[in-house]
Design a protein around this motif. Structure first.
Motif, short mmCIF file in Angstrom:
data_model
loop_
_atom_site.label_atom_id
_atom_site.label_comp_id
_atom_site.label_asym_id
_atom_site.label_seq_id
_atom_site.Cartn_x
_atom_site.Cartn_y
_atom_site.Cartn_z
N GLY A 67 0.62 -1.18 -0.15
CA GLY A 67 0.00 0.00 -0.23
C GLY A 67 0.78 1.12 -0.11
O GLY A 67 2.14 1.10 0.01
N GLY A 68 0.16 2.31 0.12
CA GLY A 68 1.01 3.73 -0.08
C GLY A 68 -0.18 4.79 0.38
O GLY A 68 -1.15 4.70 0.47
N LEU A 110 -12.40 1.06 2.84
CA LEU A 110 -11.23 0.67 4.11
C LEU A 110 -11.44 1.60 5.29
O LEU A 110 -11.73 3.02 4.83
CB LEU A 110 -9.89 1.14 3.46
CG LEU A 110 -8.70 0.97 4.05
CD1 LEU A 110 -8.48 -0.44 4.52
CD2 LEU A 110 -7.69 1.50 3.22
N GLY A 111 -11.87 1.15 6.33
CA GLY A 111 -11.59 1.92 7.40
C GLY A 111 -12.91 2.52 7.82
O GLY A 111 -13.48 2.96 8.94
N GLY A 112 -14.09 2.48 6.98
CA GLY A 112 -15.51 2.96 7.09
C GLY A 112 -15.47 4.28 7.10
O GLY A 112 -14.46 5.08 6.89
N PRO A 151 -4.28 -2.87 0.45
CA PRO A 151 -5.08 -3.62 -0.38
C PRO A 151 -6.36 -4.54 0.18
O PRO A 151 -7.27 -4.86 -0.33
CB PRO A 151 -4.17 -4.83 -1.01
CG PRO A 151 -2.79 -4.59 0.01
CD PRO A 151 -2.71 -3.31 0.49
N GLU A 152 -6.19 -4.66 1.66
CA GLU A 152 -7.15 -5.45 2.15
C GLU A 152 -8.06 -4.51 2.79
O GLU A 152 -7.89 -3.79 3.97
CB GLU A 152 -6.53 -6.15 3.63
CG GLU A 152 -7.66 -7.30 4.05
CD GLU A 152 -7.09 -8.22 4.99
OE1 GLU A 152 -7.80 -8.94 5.70
OE2 GLU A 152 -5.76 -8.24 5.15
N ILE A 153 -9.35 -4.40 2.22
CA ILE A 153 -10.32 -3.64 2.29
C ILE A 153 -11.32 -4.06 3.68
O ILE A 153 -11.54 -3.12 4.50
CB ILE A 153 -11.42 -3.31 1.39
CG1 ILE A 153 -10.73 -2.80 0.25
CG2 ILE A 153 -12.66 -2.67 1.60
CD1 ILE A 153 -10.96 -1.09 -0.14
N VAL A 158 -9.93 -8.43 -0.76
CA VAL A 158 -8.48 -8.09 -1.12
C VAL A 158 -8.32 -7.56 -2.57
O VAL A 158 -8.77 -8.22 -3.41
CB VAL A 158 -7.50 -9.14 -0.69
CG1 VAL A 158 -6.12 -8.73 -1.07
CG2 VAL A 158 -7.75 -9.63 0.76
N CYS A 159 -7.97 -6.37 -2.78
CA CYS A 159 -7.79 -5.64 -4.04
C CYS A 159 -6.97 -6.43 -4.99
O CYS A 159 -6.04 -6.97 -4.51
CB CYS A 159 -7.18 -4.28 -3.80
SG CYS A 159 -8.35 -3.20 -2.92
N ASP A 160 -7.63 -6.59 -6.06
CA ASP A 160 -6.80 -7.31 -7.22
C ASP A 160 -6.78 -8.75 -6.85
O ASP A 160 -6.20 -9.51 -7.84
CB ASP A 160 -5.23 -6.73 -7.46
CG ASP A 160 -5.29 -5.41 -7.93
OD1 ASP A 160 -6.24 -5.03 -8.73
OD2 ASP A 160 -4.33 -4.72 -7.43
N VAL A 161 -7.34 -9.47 -5.76
CA VAL A 161 -7.31 -10.70 -5.58
C VAL A 161 -8.85 -11.30 -5.42
O VAL A 161 -9.13 -12.22 -6.07
CB VAL A 161 -6.72 -11.05 -4.17
CG1 VAL A 161 -6.80 -12.49 -3.68
CG2 VAL A 161 -5.09 -10.66 -4.26
#
Length: 195
Positions: A67-68, A110-112, A151-153, A158-161
């Motif tokens: 992430g970033g 992510l995070g709500g 990536p883990e929302i 999980v994004c892209d997975v």
């Protein structure tokens, strides 16, 4: 054999650079003009007959596997309507760039919506909110901020997975059912290093 000329060396370097960029383009998402900057825009008209030209830009749409942080800017938004800026799963049926398909609330995010980890913002001129999370619009319905993405929302998302993910705007909790301010900029994560 003749030694390579400067022109031939430059052509080779250009070809290698172009090939590298072409390899990255599939990660850029349909809303992006390049692998690194994403754009979304739409024109909306409110029930009161006011027209707004919503523009959203994200400076990075391809992030490292862990992430970033992404710089995000918007302009042209309706200052009378607060929005959430968040990182969410793209709902089934949504085709990014086609607002006629924006019929479902983007979730989970992510995070709500009350995130204090930097992954979401509420942008509004109405009332107060959590410092650092709630920010006011600037002139012209503009805003500038950052989002911290991973990536883990949510569990199992999980994004892209398992899902596709995007930086989104949508109307805040004062108009949750409105899809008028929905915008999507897809974001991808580089594959994790197996070494």
């Amino acid at each position: 054999m003749t030694p390579p000329t400067t022109t031939n060396l430059l052509r080779g370097a250009f070809a290698a650079t172009a090939a590298g960029l072409a390899a990255l383009l599939p990660f850029a998402g349909t809303a992006s003009a390049s692998p690194f900057t994403g754009h979304a825009h739409r024109t909306v008209t409110t029930d009161a007959g006011e027209t707004f030209h919503l523009r959203l830009t994200a400076e990075s749409t391809l992030l490292p596997a862990v992430g970033g942080t992404v710089d995000v800017r918007g302009k042209g938004y309706n200052r009378a309507q607060g929005i959430f800026l968040a990182f969410c799963v793209i709902p089934d049926g949504v085709r990014v760039g086609d607002p006629s398909t924006y019929t479902t609330l983007p979730t989970p995010c992510l995070g709500g919506r009350e995130s204090t980890d930097g992954s979401a913002r509420r942008i509004t001129d109405q009332g107060t909110g959590t410092p650092g999370v709630t920010i006011p619009y600037e002139k012209g319905g503009r805003f500038t901020t950052t989002l911290d993405l991973k990536p883990e929302i949510a569990d199992g998302a999980v994004c892209d997975v398992t899902v596709q993910c995007a930086i989104v705007t949508r109307a805040d909790f004062t108009a949750t059912s409105s899809r008028l301010y929905d915008q999507y900029i897809p974001v991808h994560f580089a594959p994790a290093d197996k070494g």
